[in-house]
Every structure is written in structure tokens, then in C-alpha cells.
Scaffold this active site. Structure first.
Site, PDB file in Angstrom:
ATOM      1  N   GLU A   1      41.350 -50.497  12.439  1.00 35.57           N
ATOM      2  CA  GLU A   1      42.061 -50.008  11.250  1.00 35.57           C
ATOM      3  C   GLU A   1      43.166 -49.040  11.641  1.00 35.57           C
ATOM      4  O   GLU A   1      43.033 -48.260  12.590  1.00 35.57           O
ATOM      5  CB  GLU A   1      41.081 -49.348  10.283  1.00 35.57           C
ATOM      6  CG  GLU A   1      40.132 -50.354   9.650  1.00 35.57           C
ATOM      7  CD  GLU A   1      39.211 -49.745   8.609  1.00 35.57           C
ATOM      8  OE1 GLU A   1      39.133 -50.301   7.506  1.00 35.57           O
ATOM      9  OE2 GLU A   1      38.572 -48.712   8.901  1.00 35.57           O
TER      10      GLU A   1
ATOM     11  N   CYS B   1      29.924 -38.977  17.383  1.00 33.19           N
ATOM     12  CA  CYS B   1      29.925 -37.884  16.399  1.00 33.19           C
ATOM     13  C   CYS B   1      29.176 -38.351  15.151  1.00 33.19           C
ATOM     14  O   CYS B   1      29.494 -39.409  14.580  1.00 33.19           O
ATOM     15  CB  CYS B   1      31.352 -37.488  16.054  1.00 33.19           C
ATOM     16  SG  CYS B   1      32.288 -36.848  17.470  1.00 33.19           S
TER      17      CYS B   1
ATOM     18  N   CYS C   1      30.934 -39.354  11.724  1.00 35.92           N
ATOM     19  CA  CYS C   1      32.102 -40.239  11.818  1.00 35.92           C
ATOM     20  C   CYS C   1      31.663 -41.694  11.769  1.00 35.92           C
ATOM     21  O   CYS C   1      30.793 -42.118  12.540  1.00 35.92           O
ATOM     22  CB  CYS C   1      32.850 -39.958  13.123  1.00 35.92           C
ATOM     23  SG  CYS C   1      34.227 -41.088  13.439  1.00 35.92           S
TER      24      CYS C   1
ATOM     25  N   CYS D   1      48.468 -43.171  11.537  1.00 30.74           N
ATOM     26  CA  CYS D   1      47.255 -42.792  12.258  1.00 30.74           C
ATOM     27  C   CYS D   1      46.723 -44.065  12.909  1.00 30.74           C
ATOM     28  O   CYS D   1      46.335 -45.004  12.209  1.00 30.74           O
ATOM     29  CB  CYS D   1      46.231 -42.192  11.308  1.00 30.74           C
ATOM     30  SG  CYS D   1      44.639 -41.794  12.082  1.00 30.74           S
TER      31      CYS D   1
ATOM     32  N   CYS E   1      33.643 -46.439  19.214  1.00 29.04           N
ATOM     33  CA  CYS E   1      33.793 -45.177  19.940  1.00 29.04           C
ATOM     34  C   CYS E   1      32.473 -44.840  20.618  1.00 29.04           C
ATOM     35  O   CYS E   1      31.395 -45.030  20.035  1.00 29.04           O
ATOM     36  CB  CYS E   1      34.196 -44.051  18.984  1.00 29.04           C
ATOM     37  SG  CYS E   1      34.528 -42.477  19.821  1.00 29.04           S
TER      38      CYS E   1
ATOM     39  N   CYS F   1      39.796 -39.005   7.364  1.00 22.90           N
ATOM     40  CA  CYS F   1      39.291 -38.640   8.682  1.00 22.90           C
ATOM     41  C   CYS F   1      37.804 -38.972   8.780  1.00 22.90           C
ATOM     42  O   CYS F   1      37.011 -38.578   7.926  1.00 22.90           O
ATOM     43  CB  CYS F   1      39.497 -37.149   8.925  1.00 22.90           C
ATOM     44  SG  CYS F   1      41.218 -36.659   9.078  1.00 22.90           S
TER      45      CYS F   1
END
Length: 351
Positions: free
Chosen positions: A98, A122, A125, A111, A118, A343
């Protein structure tokens, strides 16, 4: 998995590497091809009217070995306020990522993602909740910027002004590909997004921060902190066990001393977890002596984390404590939350 879609594409090559690849052709052809790729954001190089015969022949010879990166736009979703657009892009191996395009009073920021998934984990997230699939090639990073530019032009809008590497993935975990992509993106013969308008965000990959300092990279650095003690940070950012908070702050101090650049620290405000005045005071103490600015980010909802967003009053009080300690801060505007473009919300899946 770390398998890329293909060995290389034309969009993987900075200008100097492209010129070497085209060895034997006058540089005028390199310039013409670069202009088509990055000024015109071409999606098809066949039959380009401005290309002279030698360049056309060369492109025919390398078409299969060096294609161009034009990901499929699976969906383009606009937020209800019209200020944010999110693109779900399908890459050559069917992997999806994305990219987000944001409008701020006539200027535009993209962005972009640097990995599919990932590895940092985290807990708040959505990308971290996915796990890691693979690194993106430079061309796959560049292609997201090109897609944003095309979208703006199609709407008769001005081009991109700013770029943030805050999408899916950890940029410093994919260091070499990211630096190559940024060399291409900031080249003034093409996309021409200056280094001073580019921000690299990291969750705290200390070797990458030190490498940025040693190489004197001219981009802005943003460090996701979220906790001012080792225990608090590790509860939210598991990678802190590999690069502990003390090591991270020492790395940031080295970076600041070597580069003279301000560091932006990102702090996601989670109700009852890291948003108290006492924690704000600890943060200010932790960053004392650094040229630092704190971006306070209200938590955005994700399906895999039960935490709640801090209230506006709590955020204001947290910011007051920082300012009283002489530490500048900003509460980031929330954008695209209704389309999961905020975010920590990117997950590479459709609506």
C-alpha cells in the site's frame, strides 16, 4: 521469504548505472530514456515517438531482461474528507503493498512502503502484525512515487513535494535498496524530490542509523520510540530487545554529532500505557541534549491490538510537559483513518 519479483528493472538503476548499462550509446539516449521514465512517468516505452532508432533498438534488446516497474492498481480509495488517497498495488509476483497520498493545503506528500510486511513486530502496527514477506527492490519503491505522480497529474494537480518512508516495512532493514531508490527519486533530472523533503522512518535499527551518519546521507531521520524506559518500549516494540533503548539513544547521539541534523522522534499515544505526564517527563530527560523534535501520534485502530487512543486533553498535557522541558513537539494530524490509511494501519489488503 525474501524472493524479489525479478532480478532487476530499468527503475532499479540510478542515472550513472543506466548510462553504464547503455554503454556504447551516446548519453543523449540515456537522458531521453530517463526523461521518459521520470519526467513523463511512462508506463510503456514501446513506440515512444521521441526515441531515436538506436535507443529503440537497445530497448528491444533488453526488454525481457530489464522491464519497467508498473504495479497494477488494484484499488484506489479516497478518505471521506478527500485529503487522503490509498493505493493497493499488486507487484509482479502478485504480492500487494500500500501507498498513501496526502494533501496539505495544495502540497502533496507520498507515504511509501519499503517491504512487503515487516519483521519488527510492533504490536500496535498492522504491518508488524503481518510478519515479514520480502524486501522491495529499488524499482518497486520508486514505482510507488511514480504512481502518486501519475494520479496527481490525472487530476490536474501539482506534483509531489514531500516523501516519507513510513509505509509498510522497516526502511533501514532494506538499507541498500532504499538508498538506491532515494538516489533515483531525488535526481534533479527526473522526479526531483530534494533530499530535504524526504524523511526515513526507523523503529530503531541502530546499525542503519550509524551507517546513515557515516555516509552523511542528507535525508531527515525519524525514530519511532514509543517508550522512555526499556521495559515500556520493549512491550510495544519487540526489536528493542535486539537494540536496547540505551544503545538506540547512544546511536542517535552519534548520528546527531556526526551530521548536525535534527532527529524527529515518533511517539504513538496509547491510553493508559505511555501517555502520562510522568512518561512525558522521562522522555524529555531521555532526549536531553539532543537536537530533537517529538511527533505525537494518536493511536490508530488495528484489528490485532486492543489499545485505545489517548484523549485530546491527555495529548495536550503530554505536550505541555515536553515543552516545559524545552523539547519541541507536534501532535500529528490524523489522516485517512476511515480507509485504514493512517500511521500503523497499512496491511497490503483490499477494502
Amino acid at each position: 521469504m525474501t524472493i524479489a519479483t525479478q532480478t532487476q528493472s530499468l527503475h532499479d538503476l540510478p542515472f550513472s548505472a543506466l548510462a553504464r548499462e547503455m554503454d556504447g550509446l551516446p548519453v543523449v539516449h540515456t537522458r531521453a530514456l530517463w526523461r521518459a521514465l521520470y519526467r513523463e512517468t511512462a508506463t510503456d516505452l514501446t513506440g515512444h515517438e521521441e526515441f531515436l532508432p538506436p535507443l529503440r533498438r537497445w530497448l528491444g534488446q533488453i526488454a525481457e531482461r530489464l522491464p519497467i516497474d508498473v504495479p497494477e492498481v488494484v484499488t484506489e480509495t479516497a478518505s471521506s474528507d478527500g485529503l487522503t488517497r490509498k493505493f493497493l498495488l499488486r507487484l509482479g509476483d502478485a504480492q500487494t503493498i500500500e501507498t498513501v497520498l496526502m494533501s496539505y493545503r495544495g502540497r502533496y506528500t507520498a507515504c511509501v512502503s519499503t517491504q512487503a510486511g515487516c519483521a519488527m513486530g510492533c504490536v500496535f502496527c498492522a504491518t508488524g502484525q503481518m510478519g515479514f514477506t520480502r524486501h522491495l527492490r529499488p524499482g518497486e519503491i520508486v514505482a510507488q512515487v511514480l504512481q502518486a505522480q501519475r494520479s496527481l497529474r490525472e487530476g490536474g494537480e501539482s506534483g509531489l513535494r514531500n516523501l516519507v518512508l513510513m509505509g509498510m516495512g522497516e526502511p533501514l532493514h532494506n538499507y541498500d535498496a532504499v538508498m538506491t531508490a532515494l538516489e533515483i527519486i531525488s535526481d534533479n533530472r527526473g522526479l526531483n524530490i530534494g533530499p530535504g523533503r524526504i524523511t526515513i522512518s526507523t523503529v530503531g535499527v541502530v546499525p542503519g542509523i550509524l551507517r546513515l551518519a557515516d555516509e552523511q546521507r542528507p535525508y531527515h531521520l525519524a525514530v519511532s520510540l514509543h517508550g522512555a524506559t526499556e521495559e515500556d518500549r520493549a512491550a510495544l516494540v519487540p526489536i528493542s530487545r535486539r537494540w536496547p533503548l540505551a544503545e538506540l539513544i547512544a546511536g542517535c547521539r552519534t548520528y546527531g554529532a556526526k551530521t548536525g541534523r535534527r532527529i524527529f522522534f515518533e511517539w504513538t499515544l496509547i491510553a493508559g500505557q505511555n501517555d502520562s505526564p510522568a512518561q512525558a517527563a522521562r522522555l524529555a530527560e531521555l532526549l536531553a541534549g539532543l537536537d530533537a523534535h517529538v511527533n505525537l501520534i494518536p493511536l490508530n485502530p488495528t484489528g490485532g491490538f486492543a489499545g485505545a487512543t489517548s484523549s485530546a486533553a491527555t495529548a495536550t498535557e503530554f505536550q505541555r510537559v515536553l515543552r516545559a522541558a524545552g523539547l519541541p513537539s507536534t501532535v500529528r494530524q490524523r489522516r485517512g483513518i476511515d480507509v485504514a490509511a493512517g500511521c500503523g494501519q497499512l496491511a497490503g489488503v483490499g477494502p
